[in-house]
Design a protein around this motif. Structure first.
Motif, PDB file in Angstrom:
ATOM      1  N   LYS A   1     -34.309-108.021 -28.823  1.00 45.61           N
ATOM      2  CA  LYS A   1     -33.533-109.116 -29.306  1.00 45.61           C
ATOM      3  C   LYS A   1     -32.058-109.083 -29.385  1.00 45.61           C
ATOM      4  CE  LYS A   1     -37.539-111.398 -30.284  1.00 45.61           C
ATOM      5  NZ  LYS A   1     -38.427-111.465 -29.041  1.00 45.61           N
ATOM      6  N   LEU A   2     -31.665-108.069 -29.838  1.00 47.70           N
ATOM      7  CA  LEU A   2     -29.867-107.684 -30.057  1.00 47.70           C
ATOM      8  C   LEU A   2     -29.731-106.686 -29.314  1.00 47.70           C
ATOM      9  CD1 LEU A   2     -30.287-107.725 -34.265  1.00 47.70           C
ATOM     10  CD2 LEU A   2     -29.702-109.748 -32.314  1.00 47.70           C
ATOM     11  N   GLY A   3     -30.171-106.059 -28.334  1.00 48.87           N
ATOM     12  CA  GLY A   3     -29.624-105.138 -27.605  1.00 48.87           C
ATOM     13  C   GLY A   3     -29.029-103.885 -28.159  1.00 48.87           C
ATOM     14  N   ILE A   4     -29.543-103.575 -29.454  1.00 46.13           N
ATOM     15  CA  ILE A   4     -29.178-102.621 -30.184  1.00 46.13           C
ATOM     16  C   ILE A   4     -29.689-101.090 -29.659  1.00 46.13           C
ATOM     17  CG2 ILE A   4     -29.151-101.381 -32.497  1.00 46.13           C
ATOM     18  CD1 ILE A   4     -28.508-104.348 -33.519  1.00 46.13           C
ATOM     19  N   THR A   5     -28.969-100.234 -29.305  1.00 46.05           N
ATOM     20  CA  THR A   5     -29.679 -99.131 -28.929  1.00 46.05           C
ATOM     21  C   THR A   5     -29.380 -97.683 -29.662  1.00 46.05           C
ATOM     22  OG1 THR A   5     -28.006 -98.455 -27.153  1.00 46.05           O
ATOM     23  CG2 THR A   5     -29.858 -99.763 -26.621  1.00 46.05           C
ATOM     24  N   THR A   6     -28.306 -97.873 -30.696  1.00 46.56           N
ATOM     25  CA  THR A   6     -27.998 -96.741 -31.364  1.00 46.56           C
ATOM     26  C   THR A   6     -28.025 -96.760 -32.832  1.00 46.56           C
ATOM     27  OG1 THR A   6     -25.487 -97.035 -31.420  1.00 46.56           O
ATOM     28  CG2 THR A   6     -26.517 -95.941 -29.708  1.00 46.56           C
ATOM     29  N   VAL A   7     -27.912 -95.935 -33.640  1.00 45.86           N
ATOM     30  CA  VAL A   7     -27.827 -96.068 -35.236  1.00 45.86           C
ATOM     31  C   VAL A   7     -26.516 -96.715 -35.655  1.00 45.86           C
ATOM     32  CG1 VAL A   7     -27.790 -94.900 -37.192  1.00 45.86           C
ATOM     33  CG2 VAL A   7     -29.452 -94.062 -35.642  1.00 45.86           C
ATOM     34  N   GLU A   8     -25.425 -96.605 -34.815  1.00 50.37           N
ATOM     35  CA  GLU A   8     -24.044 -96.940 -35.130  1.00 50.37           C
ATOM     36  C   GLU A   8     -24.136 -98.456 -34.714  1.00 50.37           C
ATOM     37  OE1 GLU A   8     -24.606 -94.191 -33.327  1.00 50.37           O
ATOM     38  OE2 GLU A   8     -23.796 -92.755 -34.714  1.00 50.37           O
ATOM     39  N   GLU A   9     -24.848 -98.907 -33.942  1.00 52.96           N
ATOM     40  CA  GLU A   9     -24.840-100.414 -33.491  1.00 52.96           C
ATOM     41  C   GLU A   9     -25.747-101.019 -34.590  1.00 52.96           C
ATOM     42  OE1 GLU A   9     -24.460-100.041 -28.704  1.00 52.96           O
ATOM     43  OE2 GLU A   9     -26.232-100.353 -29.427  1.00 52.96           O
ATOM     44  N   LEU A  10     -26.775-100.251 -34.782  1.00 51.27           N
ATOM     45  CA  LEU A  10     -27.790-100.896 -36.062  1.00 51.27           C
ATOM     46  C   LEU A  10     -26.908-101.355 -37.238  1.00 51.27           C
ATOM     47  CD1 LEU A  10     -30.707-101.724 -36.846  1.00 51.27           C
ATOM     48  CD2 LEU A  10     -30.880 -99.195 -37.622  1.00 51.27           C
ATOM     49  N   GLU A  11     -26.089 -99.985 -37.656  1.00 51.89           N
ATOM     50  CA  GLU A  11     -25.276-100.125 -38.767  1.00 51.89           C
ATOM     51  C   GLU A  11     -24.282-101.141 -38.777  1.00 51.89           C
ATOM     52  OE1 GLU A  11     -22.856 -97.317 -41.831  1.00 51.89           O
ATOM     53  OE2 GLU A  11     -23.129 -96.573 -39.703  1.00 51.89           O
ATOM     54  N   GLU A  12     -23.699-101.548 -37.753  1.00 52.36           N
ATOM     55  CA  GLU A  12     -22.729-102.533 -37.443  1.00 52.36           C
ATOM     56  C   GLU A  12     -23.429-103.845 -37.762  1.00 52.36           C
ATOM     57  OE1 GLU A  12     -20.446-102.214 -33.992  1.00 52.36           O
ATOM     58  OE2 GLU A  12     -19.918-100.084 -34.115  1.00 52.36           O
ATOM     59  N   ALA A  13     -24.521-104.137 -36.877  1.00 51.07           N
ATOM     60  CA  ALA A  13     -25.439-105.318 -36.996  1.00 51.07           C
ATOM     61  C   ALA A  13     -25.615-105.588 -38.466  1.00 51.07           C
ATOM     62  CB  ALA A  13     -26.558-105.387 -36.047  1.00 51.07           C
ATOM     63  N   ALA A  14     -26.257-104.507 -39.219  1.00 49.58           N
ATOM     64  CA  ALA A  14     -26.695-104.744 -40.439  1.00 49.58           C
ATOM     65  C   ALA A  14     -25.503-105.210 -41.496  1.00 49.58           C
ATOM     66  CB  ALA A  14     -27.360-103.580 -41.036  1.00 49.58           C
ATOM     67  N   ARG A  15     -24.290-104.703 -41.250  1.00 52.16           N
ATOM     68  CA  ARG A  15     -23.195-104.808 -42.009  1.00 52.16           C
ATOM     69  C   ARG A  15     -22.681-106.490 -41.797  1.00 52.16           C
ATOM     70  NH1 ARG A  15     -21.922-100.776 -45.093  1.00 52.16           N
ATOM     71  NH2 ARG A  15     -22.071 -98.529 -44.507  1.00 52.16           N
ATOM     72  N   ALA A  16     -23.038-106.820 -40.323  1.00 49.18           N
ATOM     73  CA  ALA A  16     -22.511-108.031 -40.092  1.00 49.18           C
ATOM     74  C   ALA A  16     -23.450-109.219 -40.283  1.00 49.18           C
ATOM     75  CB  ALA A  16     -22.148-108.138 -38.691  1.00 49.18           C
ATOM     76  N   GLY A  17     -24.501-108.948 -40.965  1.00 48.15           N
ATOM     77  CA  GLY A  17     -25.714-109.892 -41.348  1.00 48.15           C
ATOM     78  C   GLY A  17     -26.384-110.192 -39.962  1.00 48.15           C
ATOM     79  N   LYS A  18     -26.369-109.564 -38.692  1.00 41.46           N
ATOM     80  CA  LYS A  18     -27.177-109.828 -37.712  1.00 41.46           C
ATOM     81  C   LYS A  18     -28.554-109.797 -37.604  1.00 41.46           C
ATOM     82  CE  LYS A  18     -22.989-109.330 -34.861  1.00 41.46           C
ATOM     83  NZ  LYS A  18     -22.328-109.039 -33.795  1.00 41.46           N
ATOM     84  N   LEU A  19     -29.035-108.950 -38.321  1.00 42.95           N
ATOM     85  CA  LEU A  19     -30.560-108.484 -38.244  1.00 42.95           C
ATOM     86  C   LEU A  19     -31.400-109.616 -38.881  1.00 42.95           C
ATOM     87  CD1 LEU A  19     -30.304-104.645 -39.349  1.00 42.95           C
ATOM     88  CD2 LEU A  19     -30.271-105.744 -37.037  1.00 42.95           C
ATOM     89  N   ARG A  20     -30.858-110.328 -39.872  1.00 39.91           N
ATOM     90  CA  ARG A  20     -31.457-111.232 -40.579  1.00 39.91           C
ATOM     91  C   ARG A  20     -31.956-112.481 -39.673  1.00 39.91           C
ATOM     92  NH1 ARG A  20     -27.199-112.510 -45.302  1.00 39.91           N
ATOM     93  NH2 ARG A  20     -27.001-110.246 -45.254  1.00 39.91           N
ATOM     94  N   SER A  21     -31.466-112.453 -38.468  1.00 40.22           N
ATOM     95  CA  SER A  21     -31.777-113.529 -37.575  1.00 40.22           C
ATOM     96  C   SER A  21     -33.121-113.248 -36.900  1.00 40.22           C
ATOM     97  CB  SER A  21     -30.685-113.850 -36.528  1.00 40.22           C
ATOM     98  OG  SER A  21     -30.824-112.435 -35.695  1.00 40.22           O
ATOM     99  N   LEU A  22     -33.678-111.856 -36.900  1.00 38.63           N
ATOM    100  CA  LEU A  22     -34.839-111.656 -36.454  1.00 38.63           C
ATOM    101  C   LEU A  22     -36.320-111.759 -37.477  1.00 38.63           C
ATOM    102  CD1 LEU A  22     -33.950-107.860 -35.177  1.00 38.63           C
ATOM    103  CD2 LEU A  22     -33.918-110.198 -34.027  1.00 38.63           C
TER     104      LEU A  22
END
Length: 178
Positions: free
Chosen positions: A114-135
């Motif tokens: 859904k978000l194209g995240i493939t690394t832990v670093e990208e996951l951390e950035e998305a979580a800090r930006a509040g992007k995960l809550r859209s899932l």
């Protein structure tokens, strides 16, 4: 000289296969078969290579015909077609996310697809930006837990801890040498 695989290396390959199959949405019993084989191979009191030479791979709990054939192929050729195929289909960096307590294969699949995240670093950035809550199934609480989990993984890496399954065989080798 041919490569001699350790029990831990083979167990890790089967654990990775289970993770990748689960990320792909494979049927649960197949995933569990690979996990069970991985656990039992890792816990073996003998070298799997010796069992293979004796034709006794099926004495390992969880090793049936299909998994026996895969172990045989790996020990004979050094390659496992299923593993190589899965590695070409799934970014290997996704497997690193399994170290994060809140990130199981289903959640890893969701953030990847859904978000194209493939690394832990990208996951951390998305979580800090509040992007995960859209899932679906993700929310602010889970984002916080994921961030805390990532921090925990970073601390463990810095501490340099070694899992018992890796340390024990090394300790046995040192004892033999002494």
């Amino acid at each position: 000289m041919e490569r001699r695989w350790t029990n831990q290396e083979i167990a890790q390959i089967f654990e990775n296969i289970a993770d990748m199959l689960e990320i792909q949405g494979e049927i649960p019993y197949k995933v569990m078969a690979y996990r069970r084989a991985a656990e039992n191979i890792a816990a073996l009191g003998r070298d799997i290579y010796d069992l293979w030479q004796e034709g006794a791979l099926r004495t390992i709990p969880g090793v049936g015909e299909a998994i026996e054939e895969k172990i045989d192929a790996l020990l004979r050729t050094g390659h496992l077609e299923l593993y190589e195929r899965l590695k070409s289909e799934i970014p290997q960096s996704l497997l690193e996310m399994r170290q994060i307590p809140e990130m199981g294969p289903k959640r890893i699949k969701a953030v990847w697809e859904k978000l194209g995240i493939t690394t832990v670093e990208e996951l951390e950035e998305a979580a800090r930006a509040g992007k995960l809550r859209s899932l679906p199934g993700f929310g602010p609480k889970l984002e916080s837990k994921i961030l805390a989990g990532i921090e925990g993984v970073k601390r463990r890496k810095i501490a340099g801890r070694v899992p018992l399954g890796v340390a024990w065989p090394l300790a046995q080798e040192i004892l033999k040498a002494l």
